[in-house]
Design an enzyme around this catalytic site. Structure first.
Site, PDB file in Angstrom:
ATOM      1  CB  SER A 162      -0.918   0.008   1.230  1.00  0.00           C
ATOM      2  OG  SER A 162      -0.136   0.162   2.411  1.00  0.00           O
ATOM      3  CE1 TYR A 169      -1.485   0.967  -3.198  1.00  0.00           C
ATOM      4  CE2 TYR A 169      -1.799   3.302  -3.643  1.00  0.00           C
ATOM      5  CZ  TYR A 169      -2.236   2.127  -3.070  1.00  0.00           C
ATOM      6  OH  TYR A 169      -3.437   2.104  -2.389  1.00  0.00           O
ATOM      7  N   PRO A 221      10.359  15.362   7.758  1.00  0.00           N
ATOM      8  CG  PRO A 221      10.685  13.178   6.965  1.00  0.00           C
ATOM      9  CD  PRO A 221      10.383  13.954   8.209  1.00  0.00           C
ATOM     10  CB  THR A 263      -6.241   3.994  -3.954  1.00  0.00           C
ATOM     11  OG1 THR A 263      -5.687   5.290  -3.799  1.00  0.00           O
ATOM     12  CG2 THR A 263      -5.622   3.360  -5.193  1.00  0.00           C
ATOM     13  CG  ASP A 264      -7.671   9.316  -3.648  1.00  0.00           C
ATOM     14  OD1 ASP A 264      -6.652   8.614  -3.468  1.00  0.00           O
ATOM     15  OD2 ASP A 264      -7.868  10.395  -3.044  1.00  0.00           O
ATOM     16  CD  GLU A 265      -1.923   7.254  -4.175  1.00  0.00           C
ATOM     17  OE1 GLU A 265      -1.040   6.881  -4.946  1.00  0.00           O
ATOM     18  OE2 GLU A 265      -1.723   7.566  -2.991  1.00  0.00           O
ATOM     19  CE  LYS A 307      -5.631  -0.928  -4.344  1.00  0.00           C
ATOM     20  NZ  LYS A 307      -5.931  -2.077  -3.428  1.00  0.00           N
TER      21      LYS A 307
END
Ligand code: NAD
Ligand code: DAU
Length: 356
Positions: A93, A156, A211, A132-134, A160
């Protein structure tokens, strides 16, 4: 509404969302059937996320240590537990890991989804894919709807997207009762501290540098994990075959704003550092390659068709999340030291994968 299934296979149930979802099923939905949790226990799978569940629900919950990409394991689980519905969460993920080593993402996310789809179609089992919205890629303006074309940018997101396409193909070709949900960034208890929010909470607590990639202006749409879990249950029970539902919080914030809020909350809860407010710990570091600038979802469809909308506000849910990490130092310490993996070795090493 009473679900049409009795033996629900949840994959990836020892991960962040999976563990929250299993707890939600058992405590909030009134589901009286059985839950079979199939999880490979990768670095992200932590049985401690489900501490107490097997003891409190011995007749309803069973854990199977195994790989969703392994055909024999998947077939055996479907048969042994008479699986009649699937909620598929198991995945690699984390975007940064997919940039460093994409292969595992293809194996688990694509081949794993394929194996489960095959088992489901042979038996006519209802299948929900947690996505996922990605997959929609970075948006300049506006909101991604369920019709927005796919434009995944990271390995990733591409894995998906590929698995979403497979799920749709199995519905169109074989008539499998399949649904998909595309969700925005989750946060809440039990999230592995590689993701932005838990990472920043724990580093801020220790007074370590924070970071922030690039200029910190990248925008994400944040959703508390319990709101995601409620949506998953509604889609599982009432979602229509072949349909996709966006799930999001409607709370779009840039990363720097999120980190600043975390710093303020940790300052308040733990007291300030001698060096000053924790916000001073922010360091702008080189950007993530291919970093999507902005995600934002239209969640009108799930609200209109299934009556699902988030209940948590970002501000209140973030405060609760900071408090959870501060109140659970033992969980944090075992995750950070890798000690939970010793527990896995002691309990599962030497046992046949795929056996319950
Ligand atoms: P996570 O990394 O916390 O957990 C993943 C779980 O899957 C772990 O328990 C791991 O052991 C298990 N797993 C990995 N490979 C496996 C395999 N081959 N076989 C069996 N189990 C395996 O992930 P998460 O954040 O809980 O995400 C769960 C799902 O939700 C994923 O499909 C992810 O793509 C999706 N999602 C996550 C978010 C988010 O913000 N975290 C948002 C939208 C969608
Ligand atoms: O949008 C849904 C997705 O959200 C899920 O599908 C993924 O499984 C989940 O990991 C998450 O992906 P992101 O890449 O958006 O989450 P992450 O927590 O890794 O990063 C959130 C933002 O914060 C992103 O813009 C990158 C930035 N970031 C992240 C880390 C870990 C930093 O600036 N510094 C960091 O150290």
């Amino acid at each position: 509404m009473t679900p049409s299934f009795e033996n629900l296979l949840v994959t990836g149930g020892c991960g962040f969302i999976g563990a929250n979802f299993i707890r939600h099923l058992l405590h909030e939905t009134g589901f009286s059937g059985r839950i079979v949790n199939l999880d490979l226990l990768t670095y992200a799978g932590n049985p401690e996320n489900l501490a107490g569940v097997a003891e409190d629900f011995p007749d309803q919950y069973v854990f199977v240590h195994g790989d969703v990409a392994d055909e024999a394991t998947v077939e055996a689980v479907f048969d042994a537990h008479r699986v009649d519905a699937v909620c598929h969460l198991a995945a690699e993920s984390h975007v940064d890991r997919s940039i460093l080593s994409p292969e595992e993402f293809l194996r688990t996310n694509v081949t794993g989804t394929f194996r489960l789809l095959e088992a489901a179609r042979r038996r006519g089992v209802r299948f929900h894919h947690v996505s996922t919205d990605e997959v929609y890629g970075s948006l300049v303006t506006g909101l991604a709807t369920e019709q927005t074309p796919y434009r995944p940018a990271s390995p990733y997101a591409a894995s998906k997207a590929a698995s979403d396409h497979l799920v749709r193909a199995y519905h169109a070709t074989y008539g499998l009762f399949a649904t998909i949900s595309n969700c925005s960034n989750n946060f809440g208890p039990y999230q592995f501290p590689e993701k932005l929010i838990p990472l920043m909470i724990l580093r801020a607590l220790l007074g370590q540098e924070l970071p922030v990639y690039g200029d910190g202006k990248n925008v994400r749409d944040w959703l508390h994990v319990t709101d995601h879990c409620r949506a998953l249950w509604e889609v599982l029970v009432r979602g229509q075959a072949g349909e996709t539902y966006n799930v999001g919080g409607g709370e779009q914030l840039d990363n720097l704003a999120v980190v600043r809020q975390i710093c303020a909350l940790v300052d308040e809860a733990a007291g300030p550092l001698a060096s000053g407010p924790r916000e001073n710990l922010v360091r702008f570091v080189p950007d993530r390659p291919g970093h999507d600038f902005r995600y934002a979802l239209s969640v009108e469809k799930i609200r209109a068709e299934l009556g699902v909308a988030p209940r948590e506000t970002f501000e209140a849910a973030l405060a609760k999340t900071v408090a959870w990490y501060l109140e659970n130092p033992a969980w944090v310490a075992r995750v950070e030291s890798g000690e939970y993996r010793e527990w896995i070795k002691a309990n599962y090493e030497g046992r046949e994968k795929g056996a319950s």
